[in-house]
Design a protein around this motif. Structure first.
Motif, mmCIF file in Angstrom:
data_model
loop_
_atom_site.group_PDB
_atom_site.id
_atom_site.type_symbol
_atom_site.label_atom_id
_atom_site.label_comp_id
_atom_site.label_asym_id
_atom_site.label_seq_id
_atom_site.Cartn_x
_atom_site.Cartn_y
_atom_site.Cartn_z
ATOM 1 N N GLU A 2 25.557 -9.798 -48.887
ATOM 2 C CA GLU A 2 24.321 -8.900 -49.061
ATOM 3 C C GLU A 2 24.461 -8.018 -50.083
ATOM 4 N N LEU A 3 23.688 -8.053 -50.970
ATOM 5 C CA LEU A 3 23.450 -7.562 -52.258
ATOM 6 C C LEU A 3 22.217 -6.685 -52.392
ATOM 7 N N ILE A 4 22.293 -5.293 -52.545
ATOM 8 C CA ILE A 4 21.084 -4.653 -52.513
ATOM 9 C C ILE A 4 21.119 -3.994 -54.068
ATOM 10 N N CYS A 5 19.775 -3.593 -54.403
ATOM 11 C CA CYS A 5 19.597 -2.826 -55.816
ATOM 12 C C CYS A 5 18.960 -1.530 -55.563
ATOM 13 N N PRO A 6 19.786 -0.444 -55.521
ATOM 14 C CA PRO A 6 19.056 0.771 -55.201
ATOM 15 C C PRO A 6 18.509 1.221 -56.398
ATOM 16 N N ILE A 7 17.424 2.093 -56.442
ATOM 17 C CA ILE A 7 16.717 2.489 -57.691
ATOM 18 C C ILE A 7 17.483 3.683 -58.271
ATOM 19 N N LEU A 8 18.071 3.629 -59.350
ATOM 20 C CA LEU A 8 18.903 4.314 -60.094
ATOM 21 C C LEU A 8 18.358 4.380 -61.452
ATOM 22 N N VAL A 9 18.167 5.919 -61.661
ATOM 23 C CA VAL A 9 17.475 6.266 -63.101
ATOM 24 C C VAL A 9 18.635 6.888 -64.111
ATOM 25 N N PHE A 10 18.870 6.070 -65.215
ATOM 26 C CA PHE A 10 19.687 6.427 -65.969
ATOM 27 C C PHE A 10 19.418 7.114 -67.217
ATOM 28 N N ASN A 11 20.399 7.986 -67.743
ATOM 29 C CA ASN A 11 19.992 8.435 -68.896
ATOM 30 C C ASN A 11 20.121 7.500 -70.091
ATOM 31 N N MET A 12 18.976 6.979 -70.349
ATOM 32 C CA MET A 12 19.044 5.838 -71.525
ATOM 33 C C MET A 12 19.596 5.965 -72.741
ATOM 34 N N ASP A 13 19.567 7.386 -73.070
ATOM 35 C CA ASP A 13 19.880 7.711 -74.356
ATOM 36 C C ASP A 13 21.403 7.539 -74.669
ATOM 37 N N LYS A 14 22.224 7.582 -73.415
ATOM 38 C CA LYS A 14 23.467 7.215 -73.450
ATOM 39 C C LYS A 14 24.072 5.994 -73.108
ATOM 40 N N ILE A 15 23.109 4.909 -73.021
ATOM 41 C CA ILE A 15 23.566 3.722 -72.372
ATOM 42 C C ILE A 15 23.361 2.684 -73.857
ATOM 43 N N GLN A 16 24.376 1.885 -73.765
ATOM 44 C CA GLN A 16 24.545 1.016 -75.007
ATOM 45 C C GLN A 16 24.154 -0.483 -74.288
ATOM 46 N N LEU A 17 23.277 -1.352 -74.918
ATOM 47 C CA LEU A 17 23.007 -2.579 -74.225
ATOM 48 C C LEU A 17 23.766 -3.697 -75.034
ATOM 49 N N ARG A 18 23.979 -4.657 -74.367
ATOM 50 C CA ARG A 18 24.755 -5.841 -75.079
ATOM 51 C C ARG A 18 24.027 -7.168 -74.569
ATOM 52 N N PRO A 19 24.575 -7.972 -75.426
ATOM 53 C CA PRO A 19 24.013 -9.748 -74.988
ATOM 54 C C PRO A 19 24.785 -9.955 -73.873
ATOM 55 N N LEU A 20 24.297 -10.795 -72.696
ATOM 56 C CA LEU A 20 25.107 -11.280 -71.721
ATOM 57 C C LEU A 20 26.090 -11.880 -72.034
ATOM 58 N N THR A 21 25.915 -12.866 -73.146
ATOM 59 C CA THR A 21 27.039 -13.699 -73.933
ATOM 60 C C THR A 21 28.458 -13.091 -74.296
ATOM 61 N N ALA A 22 28.190 -11.812 -74.062
ATOM 62 C CA ALA A 22 29.251 -10.805 -74.478
ATOM 63 C C ALA A 22 30.363 -10.788 -73.281
ATOM 64 N N ILE A 23 29.992 -10.953 -72.113
ATOM 65 C CA ILE A 23 30.681 -10.733 -70.847
ATOM 66 C C ILE A 23 31.734 -11.709 -70.762
ATOM 67 N N ASP A 24 33.002 -11.363 -70.821
ATOM 68 C CA ASP A 24 34.094 -12.538 -70.662
ATOM 69 C C ASP A 24 35.040 -11.849 -69.623
ATOM 70 N N THR A 25 34.988 -10.575 -69.117
ATOM 71 C CA THR A 25 35.882 -9.839 -68.423
ATOM 72 C C THR A 25 35.343 -9.175 -67.113
ATOM 73 N N VAL A 26 36.203 -9.255 -65.979
ATOM 74 C CA VAL A 26 35.689 -8.481 -64.933
ATOM 75 C C VAL A 26 36.933 -7.307 -64.631
ATOM 76 N N ILE A 27 36.626 -6.306 -64.229
ATOM 77 C CA ILE A 27 37.631 -5.192 -64.161
ATOM 78 C C ILE A 27 37.300 -4.670 -62.738
ATOM 79 N N ILE A 28 38.443 -4.521 -61.955
ATOM 80 C CA ILE A 28 38.313 -4.021 -60.515
ATOM 81 C C ILE A 28 38.875 -2.755 -60.366
ATOM 82 N N HIS A 29 38.102 -1.928 -59.663
ATOM 83 C CA HIS A 29 38.405 -0.474 -59.535
ATOM 84 C C HIS A 29 38.264 0.069 -57.836
ATOM 85 N N HIS A 30 38.648 1.117 -57.677
ATOM 86 C CA HIS A 30 38.522 1.654 -56.525
ATOM 87 C C HIS A 30 37.732 3.094 -56.765
#
Length: 152
Positions: A2-30
């Motif tokens: 079950e995957l849900i998408c809550p509506i979250l409003v980000f401060n986009m002035d502090k967000i960097q965008l990237r191409p999806l092709t850059a993704i090569d790693t998954v990092i697990i956290h608690h």
């Protein structure tokens, strides 16, 4: 899963965008916090700290529900020096002192499979502690990921 998408409003002035092709790693956290947290609660705390918003791409709640946090093309803020090419998955709870729930373990396995299918360049899946000096993702989650063969 079950995957849900809550509506979250980000401060986009502090967000960097990237191409999806850059993704090569998954990092697990608690989250190292309460096991009943949700993305909106963490997002609000991070905004109050002056940050862009929740730093993870995905959050897996205690009941196994996956919340989509940052879009995949939004660089995360979850692992210093390794955010640009990675997706961050956090599980709610403190896994230094408790084990993740069975539902969280199942959801994590399913999400990793989905991400590997969606991003064929993913070759590295590790805990936060493999990249930075931290106890995250906690000893119990780290042991589970190793034993279940989730790390690559």
């Amino acid at each position: 899963m079950e995957l849900i998408c809550p509506i979250l409003v980000f401060n986009m002035d502090k967000i960097q965008l990237r191409p999806l092709t850059a993704i090569d790693t998954v990092i697990i956290h608690h989250t190292a916090g309460g096991k009943y947290q949700d993305a909106e609660e963490i997002h609000q705390v991070h905004l109050c700290n002056g940050w862009a918003g929740i730093g993870y791409n995905y959050l897996i709640k205690y009941n196994g529900v996956i919340e989509k946090c940052r879009l995949n093309n939004m660089v995360g803020a979850h692992c210093s020096g390794f955010n640009y090419n990675s997706l961050g998955i956090a599980l709610t709870g403190n896994f230094e002192t408790e084990e993740p729930s069975k539902a969280q373990k199942t959801a994590l396995s399913e999400l990793i499979t989905l991400l590997k299918d969606s991003f064929p360049k993913i070759r590295t899946i590790k805990g936060h502690n493999a990249f930075n000096a931290t106890a995250c993702p906690g000893r119990f989650l780290d042991e589970y990921c190793k034993e279940a063969g989730l790390y690559e």
